[in-house]
Motif scaffolding. Sequence first.
Motif, short mmCIF file in Angstrom:
data_model
loop_
_atom_site.label_atom_id
_atom_site.label_comp_id
_atom_site.label_asym_id
_atom_site.label_seq_id
_atom_site.Cartn_x
_atom_site.Cartn_y
_atom_site.Cartn_z
N GLU A 1 0.81 -1.21 0.00
CA GLU A 1 0.00 0.00 0.00
C GLU A 1 0.85 1.27 0.00
OE1 GLU A 1 -2.33 -0.56 3.50
OE2 GLU A 1 -3.77 -1.86 2.49
N ILE A 2 2.14 1.11 0.21
CA ILE A 2 3.05 2.27 0.23
C ILE A 2 3.37 2.68 -1.20
CG2 ILE A 2 5.33 3.09 0.90
CD1 ILE A 2 5.11 1.20 3.33
N GLN A 3 3.03 3.93 -1.53
CA GLN A 3 3.21 4.43 -2.89
C GLN A 3 4.46 5.30 -2.97
OE1 GLN A 3 -0.79 4.71 -5.07
NE2 GLN A 3 -1.02 6.04 -3.28
N ILE A 4 5.33 4.97 -3.91
CA ILE A 4 6.58 5.70 -4.11
C ILE A 4 6.55 6.32 -5.49
CG2 ILE A 4 9.09 5.53 -4.22
CD1 ILE A 4 8.87 3.10 -2.33
N LEU A 5 6.69 7.63 -5.53
CA LEU A 5 6.69 8.37 -6.79
C LEU A 5 8.11 8.48 -7.33
CD1 LEU A 5 5.29 10.17 -8.92
CD2 LEU A 5 5.66 12.09 -7.36
N VAL A 6 8.28 8.16 -8.60
CA VAL A 6 9.57 8.31 -9.29
C VAL A 6 9.40 9.41 -10.33
CG1 VAL A 6 11.35 7.20 -10.68
CG2 VAL A 6 10.11 5.86 -8.96
N LEU B 1 4.62 4.83 -8.58
CA LEU B 1 3.94 5.82 -9.40
C LEU B 1 5.04 6.51 -10.19
CD1 LEU B 1 1.73 7.42 -6.61
CD2 LEU B 1 0.98 5.79 -8.34
N VAL B 2 4.81 6.79 -11.46
CA VAL B 2 5.88 7.38 -12.27
C VAL B 2 5.40 8.68 -12.91
CG1 VAL B 2 7.04 5.20 -12.72
CG2 VAL B 2 5.29 5.98 -14.29
N ALA B 3 6.34 9.59 -13.10
CA ALA B 3 6.08 10.86 -13.78
C ALA B 3 7.33 11.24 -14.56
CB ALA B 3 5.72 11.94 -12.78
N LYS B 4 7.14 11.53 -15.85
CA LYS B 4 8.30 11.88 -16.67
C LYS B 4 8.57 13.37 -16.74
CE LYS B 4 5.71 11.76 -20.96
NZ LYS B 4 5.62 11.22 -22.30
N ASN B 5 7.70 14.16 -16.08
CA ASN B 5 7.96 15.61 -16.03
C ASN B 5 7.36 16.19 -14.75
OD1 ASN B 5 5.18 16.40 -16.56
ND2 ASN B 5 5.55 15.80 -18.68
N ILE B 6 7.67 17.45 -14.52
CA ILE B 6 7.25 18.11 -13.28
C ILE B 6 5.74 18.23 -13.18
CG2 ILE B 6 7.33 20.34 -12.09
CD1 ILE B 6 10.24 20.54 -13.13
N LEU C 1 3.34 16.34 -14.44
CA LEU C 1 2.73 15.05 -14.09
C LEU C 1 3.02 14.69 -12.64
CD1 LEU C 1 3.53 12.99 -17.33
CD2 LEU C 1 1.32 13.90 -16.60
N ALA C 2 4.21 15.00 -12.18
CA ALA C 2 4.56 14.71 -10.78
C ALA C 2 3.68 15.49 -9.82
CB ALA C 2 6.03 15.02 -10.54
N LEU C 3 3.47 16.76 -10.10
CA LEU C 3 2.63 17.59 -9.24
C LEU C 3 1.18 17.10 -9.26
CD1 LEU C 3 4.13 21.09 -10.02
CD2 LEU C 3 4.26 19.85 -7.85
N GLN C 4 0.70 16.65 -10.42
CA GLN C 4 -0.65 16.09 -10.50
C GLN C 4 -0.76 14.84 -9.63
OE1 GLN C 4 -1.48 15.29 -14.61
NE2 GLN C 4 -1.91 17.44 -15.10
N GLN C 5 0.24 13.97 -9.71
CA GLN C 5 0.23 12.74 -8.91
C GLN C 5 0.15 13.07 -7.42
OE1 GLN C 5 0.13 9.56 -9.69
NE2 GLN C 5 0.97 9.32 -11.73
N VAL C 6 0.98 14.01 -6.99
CA VAL C 6 1.04 14.36 -5.57
C VAL C 6 -0.28 14.97 -5.09
CG1 VAL C 6 2.18 15.89 -3.91
CG2 VAL C 6 3.53 14.56 -5.50
N ARG C 7 -0.94 15.70 -5.97
CA ARG C 7 -2.22 16.31 -5.58
C ARG C 7 -3.37 15.31 -5.59
NH1 ARG C 7 -0.30 20.94 -9.12
NH2 ARG C 7 0.56 22.41 -7.62
N MET C 8 -3.31 14.30 -6.44
CA MET C 8 -4.43 13.37 -6.60
C MET C 8 -4.39 12.16 -5.68
SD MET C 8 -5.12 13.52 -10.75
CE MET C 8 -4.38 11.96 -10.94
N ALA D 1 11.15 18.91 -4.80
CA ALA D 1 10.91 18.29 -3.49
C ALA D 1 10.36 19.31 -2.49
CB ALA D 1 12.20 17.68 -2.96
N ILE D 2 10.87 20.53 -2.54
CA ILE D 2 10.36 21.59 -1.66
C ILE D 2 8.90 21.90 -2.00
CG2 ILE D 2 10.56 24.06 -1.11
CD1 ILE D 2 13.65 23.63 -1.43
N GLU D 3 8.60 21.93 -3.29
CA GLU D 3 7.21 22.18 -3.70
C GLU D 3 6.30 21.03 -3.27
OE1 GLU D 3 4.68 23.55 -7.63
OE2 GLU D 3 6.86 23.62 -7.65
N PHE D 4 6.79 19.79 -3.36
CA PHE D 4 6.02 18.64 -2.86
C PHE D 4 5.71 18.82 -1.39
CE2 PHE D 4 7.61 15.12 -5.97
CZ PHE D 4 6.78 15.62 -6.94
#
Length: 77
Positions: free
Chosen positions: A5-10, A33-38, A40-47, A68-71
């Motif tokens: 259940e632990i989700q790790i974003l790359v 969870l993967v994101a190839k750009n910033i 997509l990464a921000l969307q993942q973290v918000r959703m 990372a600071i923005e996350f």
Amino acid sequence: MKKSEIQILVVDDDITVLRVLEGAIKKFGFKPLVAKNIDLALQQVRMVQVHAAIIDCMLPAKNGVDLAIEFRDTRFG
């Protein structure tokens, strides 16, 4: 919480590195969870709830430390 259940974003703009890290995370029993750009990464973290992140330090638009600071300010805080 179960390990699965632990989700790790790359976050990486290099698709090969992204896929290798995704496979390694799966192999250890976590959910990648993967994101190839910033964006997509921000969307993942918000959703979804992200428990950890592996971020490329040299992304095209922003460096990994700034992301990372923005996350942290967005969701991890």
